[in-house]
Enzyme design. Structure first.
Site, mmCIF file in Angstrom:
data_model
loop_
_atom_site.group_PDB
_atom_site.id
_atom_site.type_symbol
_atom_site.label_atom_id
_atom_site.label_comp_id
_atom_site.label_asym_id
_atom_site.label_seq_id
_atom_site.Cartn_x
_atom_site.Cartn_y
_atom_site.Cartn_z
ATOM 1 N N LYS A 113 26.533 -29.793 25.804
ATOM 2 C CA LYS A 113 27.406 -30.315 26.878
ATOM 3 C C LYS A 113 27.990 -29.170 27.695
ATOM 4 O O LYS A 113 28.038 -28.019 27.252
ATOM 5 C CB LYS A 113 28.556 -31.151 26.311
ATOM 6 C CG LYS A 113 29.516 -30.409 25.341
ATOM 7 C CD LYS A 113 30.667 -29.670 26.009
ATOM 8 C CE LYS A 113 31.467 -28.851 24.991
ATOM 9 N NZ LYS A 113 32.235 -27.761 25.523
ATOM 10 N N GLY A 159 27.160 -26.814 20.387
ATOM 11 C CA GLY A 159 25.923 -26.839 19.597
ATOM 12 C C GLY A 159 26.136 -27.393 18.194
ATOM 13 O O GLY A 159 25.414 -28.295 17.760
ATOM 14 N N GLY A 160 27.100 -26.859 17.496
ATOM 15 C CA GLY A 160 27.363 -27.324 16.128
ATOM 16 C C GLY A 160 27.785 -28.790 16.123
ATOM 17 O O GLY A 160 27.359 -29.577 15.269
ATOM 18 N N ALA A 203 27.006 -31.066 18.346
ATOM 19 C CA ALA A 203 25.844 -31.896 18.673
ATOM 20 C C ALA A 203 24.947 -32.056 17.449
ATOM 21 O O ALA A 203 24.418 -33.141 17.189
ATOM 22 C CB ALA A 203 25.067 -31.269 19.832
ATOM 23 N N ASP A 254 34.648 -32.226 19.489
ATOM 24 C CA ASP A 254 33.555 -32.456 20.430
ATOM 25 C C ASP A 254 32.462 -33.361 19.854
ATOM 26 O O ASP A 254 31.518 -33.724 20.554
ATOM 27 C CB ASP A 254 32.892 -31.123 20.816
ATOM 28 C CG ASP A 254 33.738 -30.318 21.806
ATOM 29 O OD1 ASP A 254 34.656 -30.896 22.405
ATOM 30 O OD2 ASP A 254 33.454 -29.120 21.960
HETATM 31 P P1 ATP Z 1 32.372 -25.942 20.949
HETATM 32 O O1 ATP Z 1 31.797 -25.945 22.345
HETATM 33 O O2 ATP Z 1 32.292 -27.290 20.277
HETATM 34 O O3 ATP Z 1 33.669 -25.262 20.828
HETATM 35 P P2 ATP Z 1 30.554 -23.810 20.375
HETATM 36 O O4 ATP Z 1 29.342 -24.278 21.111
HETATM 37 O O5 ATP Z 1 31.394 -22.763 21.011
HETATM 38 O O6 ATP Z 1 31.407 -25.075 20.032
HETATM 39 P P3 ATP Z 1 29.079 -23.772 17.938
HETATM 40 O O7 ATP Z 1 27.702 -23.385 18.381
HETATM 41 O O8 ATP Z 1 29.320 -25.175 17.601
HETATM 42 O O9 ATP Z 1 30.162 -23.272 18.994
HETATM 43 O O10 ATP Z 1 29.420 -22.800 16.703
HETATM 44 C C1 ATP Z 1 30.689 -22.380 16.362
HETATM 45 C C2 ATP Z 1 30.617 -21.874 14.916
HETATM 46 O O11 ATP Z 1 30.383 -22.993 14.070
HETATM 47 C C3 ATP Z 1 29.455 -20.938 14.663
HETATM 48 O O12 ATP Z 1 29.828 -19.609 14.844
HETATM 49 C C4 ATP Z 1 29.064 -21.247 13.229
HETATM 50 O O13 ATP Z 1 29.724 -20.385 12.332
HETATM 51 C C5 ATP Z 1 29.586 -22.643 12.955
HETATM 52 N N1 ATP Z 1 28.568 -23.714 12.809
HETATM 53 C C6 ATP Z 1 28.650 -24.736 11.960
HETATM 54 N N2 ATP Z 1 27.606 -25.562 12.091
HETATM 55 C C7 ATP Z 1 26.819 -25.054 13.042
HETATM 56 C C8 ATP Z 1 25.589 -25.485 13.627
HETATM 57 N N3 ATP Z 1 24.961 -26.589 13.218
HETATM 58 N N4 ATP Z 1 25.070 -24.727 14.625
HETATM 59 C C9 ATP Z 1 25.716 -23.620 15.040
HETATM 60 N N5 ATP Z 1 26.874 -23.164 14.510
HETATM 61 C C10 ATP Z 1 27.440 -23.877 13.525
#
Ligand code: ATP
Length: 300
Positions: free
Chosen positions: A12, A110-111, A113, A145
């Site tokens: 998103k 990403g996490g 989703a 999210d």
């Molecule tokens: P948001 O936009 O929801 O704040 P983000 O996109 O900034 O999230 P994510 O990619 O969700 O961040 O990852 C944040 C942290 O969550 C990562 O550094 C990792 O340690 C942890 N994590 C847990 N599950 C996952 C997953 N399935 N994919 C990626 N990171 C994950």
């Protein structure tokens, strides 16, 4: 027969992210307009052999991308554990395979989703024992999210972002994305934001109206992110990225969510490819479009 269920997790972008007061529970009051993107991860659950001796839970998570936890702190793992834990059936043991297209710690959910896709996939293994409303409750417990990444499209999120109302949006929006080599931890960006002297932007009336026109030229000047100043202060080089994207012809450039991914709204798909080509001279990029769907089973 061993079953395998694959679900698609969409990232998103926040078209608007207004960050209000810090609440007593440690969360900020948010006003956000989310748009789901075609940019995706793929989450596969495979039934593990019954002789692993651990029915009804995740036995292993595989992911080739650095920085993604492969233990039970992974949000996809937690999602499956919760769904199976609430089931009245006897769920099988499963392995999870994650193929990441969404940057990790990139501000693109990403996490979250992955968790939403894992909820859908785990529910499928249970022959859809849970209704969407129940999955949304579990989603809100997993993270702010996660509910949006479950429903997708375009939505206004309030509270921590988990109270969602669909927003009317016409047409397709084209984006160029610039990824950063180093991620930003969302809590660190909120902490930085709390140090800044600022006025929250919580009014999304003009943006909501613009989204109904389907015209990216009208939407572009209304994109806004209250977290951007904090993200820029933690990664000052993002300013150069934003300037580069604008110079390459983007209509607007913003830090996505808590960053550090920068998202550039472009006039059309071709312009998005041109902006991404220019940005790719200094880092990884992608082109994508939205709104996309929420998490869904592959092929459905
Ligand atoms: P948001 O936009 O929801 O704040 P983000 O996109 O900034 O999230 P994510 O990619 O969700 O961040 O990852 C944040 C942290 O969550 C990562 O550094 C990792 O340690 C942890 N994590 C847990 N599950 C996952 C997953 N399935 N994919 C990626 N990171 C994950």
């Amino acid at each position: 027969m061993m079953r395998e269920v694959t679900a698609i997790a969409h990232g998103k972008v926040n078209l608007h992210l207004g960050v209000g007061a810090l609440r007593d529970d440690g969360y900020h009051e948010l006003v956000s307009i989310f748009q789901s993107l075609e940019l995706r991860d793929v989450v596969t659950l495979t039934e593990a052999s019954p002789n692993t001796g651990v029915a009804g839970r995740v036995v292993e998570l595989e992911c080739a991308t650095a920085g993604v936890p492969t233990d039970n702190t992974n949000l996809a793992w937690r999602a499956v554990d919760i769904v199976f834990g609430r089931s009245t059936q006897q769920p099988p043991a499963v392995r999870i395979t994650l193929a990441k297209g969404i940057p990790t710690a990139g501000g693109m959910a990403g996490g979250s989703a992955d968790a939403a896709a894992a909820l859908i996939a785990a529910n499928k293994i249970l022959d859809n024992e849970f209704e969407l409303g129940e999955l949304l409750d579990i989603a809100a417990d997993l993270g702010s999210d996660v509910p949006f990444t479950l429903v997708g499209g375009t939505a206004l999120g309030t509270g921590r972002g988990e109270h969602l109302v669909p927003t009317l949006s016409k047409g397709t929006y084209h984006w160029a994305l610039a990824f950063s080599r180093t991620g930003l931890a969302t809590p660190a960006v909120f902490r930085k934001l709390d140090e800044l002297d600022r006025t929250p932007h919580l009014d999304v009336t003009a943006l909501s109206r613009a989204l109904r026109t389907g015209n990216p030229h009208q939407v572009a000047p209304l994109l806004h992110n209250d977290m951007q100043a904090a993200a820029l202060s933690l990664q000052p080089q993002l300013r150069t990225t934003l300037n580069t994207g604008m110079a390459a012809g983007a209509l607007a450039g913003i830090v996505s969510g808590s960053g550090p991914t920068c998202a550039f709204l472009c006039e059309d798909a071709r312009a998005a490819r041109e902006v991404a080509a220019e940005l790719s001279l200094s880092g990884n990029t992608a082109v994508t479009s939205g709104p996309a769907r929420g998490a869904h089973l592959k092929g459905e």
